[in-house]
Design an enzyme around this catalytic site. Structure first.
Site, PDB file in Angstrom:
ATOM      1  CG  ASN A 236      -1.990  -1.058   1.137  1.00  0.00           C
ATOM      2  OD1 ASN A 236      -1.690  -2.227   0.906  1.00  0.00           O
ATOM      3  ND2 ASN A 236      -3.226  -0.665   1.332  1.00  0.00           N
TER       4      ASN A 236
ATOM      5  CD  GLU B 141      -4.788  -2.150  -1.521  1.00  0.00           C
ATOM      6  OE1 GLU B 141      -4.634  -3.383  -1.672  1.00  0.00           O
ATOM      7  OE2 GLU B 141      -5.739  -1.658  -0.904  1.00  0.00           O
TER       8      GLU B 141
ATOM      9  CG  PHE C  94     -15.187  -9.883  -7.840  1.00  0.00           C
ATOM     10  CD1 PHE C  94     -15.374 -10.319  -9.142  1.00  0.00           C
ATOM     11  CD2 PHE C  94     -14.230  -8.905  -7.602  1.00  0.00           C
ATOM     12  CE1 PHE C  94     -14.617  -9.806 -10.182  1.00  0.00           C
ATOM     13  CE2 PHE C  94     -13.465  -8.389  -8.633  1.00  0.00           C
ATOM     14  CZ  PHE C  94     -13.661  -8.839  -9.929  1.00  0.00           C
TER      15      PHE C  94
HETATM   16  P1  ADP Z   1      -1.485  -4.650   4.196  1.00  0.00           P
HETATM   17  O1  ADP Z   1      -2.951  -4.543   4.465  1.00  0.00           O
HETATM   18  O2  ADP Z   1      -0.649  -4.176   5.360  1.00  0.00           O
HETATM   19  O3  ADP Z   1      -1.105  -3.973   2.913  1.00  0.00           O
HETATM   20  P2  ADP Z   1      -1.158  -7.192   2.781  1.00  0.00           P
HETATM   21  O4  ADP Z   1      -1.794  -8.482   3.187  1.00  0.00           O
HETATM   22  O5  ADP Z   1      -1.723  -6.502   1.569  1.00  0.00           O
HETATM   23  O6  ADP Z   1      -1.191  -6.221   4.058  1.00  0.00           O
HETATM   24  O7  ADP Z   1       0.412  -7.460   2.598  1.00  0.00           O
HETATM   25  C1  ADP Z   1       1.206  -6.434   2.050  1.00  0.00           C
HETATM   26  C2  ADP Z   1       2.672  -6.539   2.403  1.00  0.00           C
HETATM   27  O8  ADP Z   1       3.210  -7.795   2.008  1.00  0.00           O
HETATM   28  C3  ADP Z   1       3.478  -5.518   1.649  1.00  0.00           C
HETATM   29  O9  ADP Z   1       3.487  -4.254   2.315  1.00  0.00           O
HETATM   30  C4  ADP Z   1       4.863  -6.152   1.580  1.00  0.00           C
HETATM   31  O10 ADP Z   1       5.625  -5.766   2.711  1.00  0.00           O
HETATM   32  C5  ADP Z   1       4.568  -7.640   1.646  1.00  0.00           C
HETATM   33  N1  ADP Z   1       4.738  -8.360   0.364  1.00  0.00           N
HETATM   34  C6  ADP Z   1       5.369  -9.573   0.264  1.00  0.00           C
HETATM   35  N2  ADP Z   1       5.366 -10.010  -1.006  1.00  0.00           N
HETATM   36  C7  ADP Z   1       4.730  -9.056  -1.750  1.00  0.00           C
HETATM   37  C8  ADP Z   1       4.439  -8.952  -3.161  1.00  0.00           C
HETATM   38  N3  ADP Z   1       4.772  -9.924  -4.041  1.00  0.00           N
HETATM   39  N4  ADP Z   1       3.776  -7.837  -3.589  1.00  0.00           N
HETATM   40  C9  ADP Z   1       3.417  -6.877  -2.697  1.00  0.00           C
HETATM   41  N5  ADP Z   1       3.672  -6.925  -1.360  1.00  0.00           N
HETATM   42  C10 ADP Z   1       4.321  -8.003  -0.872  1.00  0.00           C
HETATM   43 MG    MG Z   2      -2.096  -4.356   1.044  1.00  0.00          MG
END
Ligand code: ADP
Ligand code: MG
Length: 169
Positions: free
Chosen positions: A29, A79, A109
């Site tokens: 994000n 994001e 969805f």
């Molecule tokens: P949040 O709600 O905090 O964004 P997410 O479940 O969306 O949680 O996980 C996002 C985090 O996962 C990112 O901020 C990053 O640190 C980590 N991450 C690990 N692999 C990836 C990827 N392939 N693409 C994006 N983020 C990733």
């Molecule tokens: Mg996220």
């Protein structure tokens, strides 16, 4: 959209933890400082492009630009899901990215399966589209070779780079 390709950097912040990671599709994000500078002609929807964390390798990505429920849907959110398996999270890291093209509008969805299917299709479309020569060359852009090195262990507040918006470099 005349603003594409759109080059930008921003710090990876914590999102709502809506479980995208549990779905196998974590999304990095971006902060309001980045969202607020988004050109007006880049509408909400799903996009494809290239991204790197710090001065790391450049990967294909899909990006969702949507309405942020935290702000009662009056503010946009951004994001990025990078098409790569990372060993560790990179909260606080600097994401450098270029938004290259549009895939589809935002939609809701009826089921989790339908959502996962749509995202899987988005990822496949991104992979194919980014192989076009005119898109492949963006990966080699100086914008990425000059990306600042940052460590994911750096506390988010110590990074002045979160304010750095670069476009039309
Ligand atoms: P949040 O709600 O905090 O964004 P997410 O479940 O969306 O949680 O996980 C996002 C985090 O996962 C990112 O901020 C990053 O640190 C980590 N991450 C690990 N692999 C990836 C990827 N392939 N693409 C994006 N983020 C990733
Ligand atoms: Mg996220």
């Amino acid at each position: 959209m005349k603003s594409l390709p759109y080059f930008c950097r921003g710090e990876v912040i914590r999102g709502f933890g809506r479980g995208s990671k549990e779905l196998g599709i974590p999304t990095a994000n971006l902060p309001d400082s980045v969202v607020d500078h988004l050109p007006a002609d880049i509408s909400t929807g799903i996009y494809y492009g290239w991204a790197c964390v710090g001065d790391g390798d450049v990967y294909k990505m899909v990006m969702s630009i949507g309405w942020n429920p935290f702000y009662k849907n009056i503010k946009k959110s951004m994001e990025a899901h990078l098409i790569h398996t990372f060993k560790e999270d990179f909260y606080g890291g600097i994401l450098s990215f270029v938004v290259v093209g549009y895939i589809r509008p935002e939609t809701s969805f009826n089921s989790l399966e339908a959502l996962i299917m749509a995202i899987t299709n988005d990822i496949e479309e991104a992979k194919v589209k980014l192989e076009l020569p005119e898109h492949l060359k963006l990966r080699e852009d100086n914008f990425f070779t000059s990306a600042p090195s940052t460590s994911s262990t750096m506390p988010p507040t110590s990074s002045s780079m979160s304010q750095t918006i670069l476009n039309g470099h």
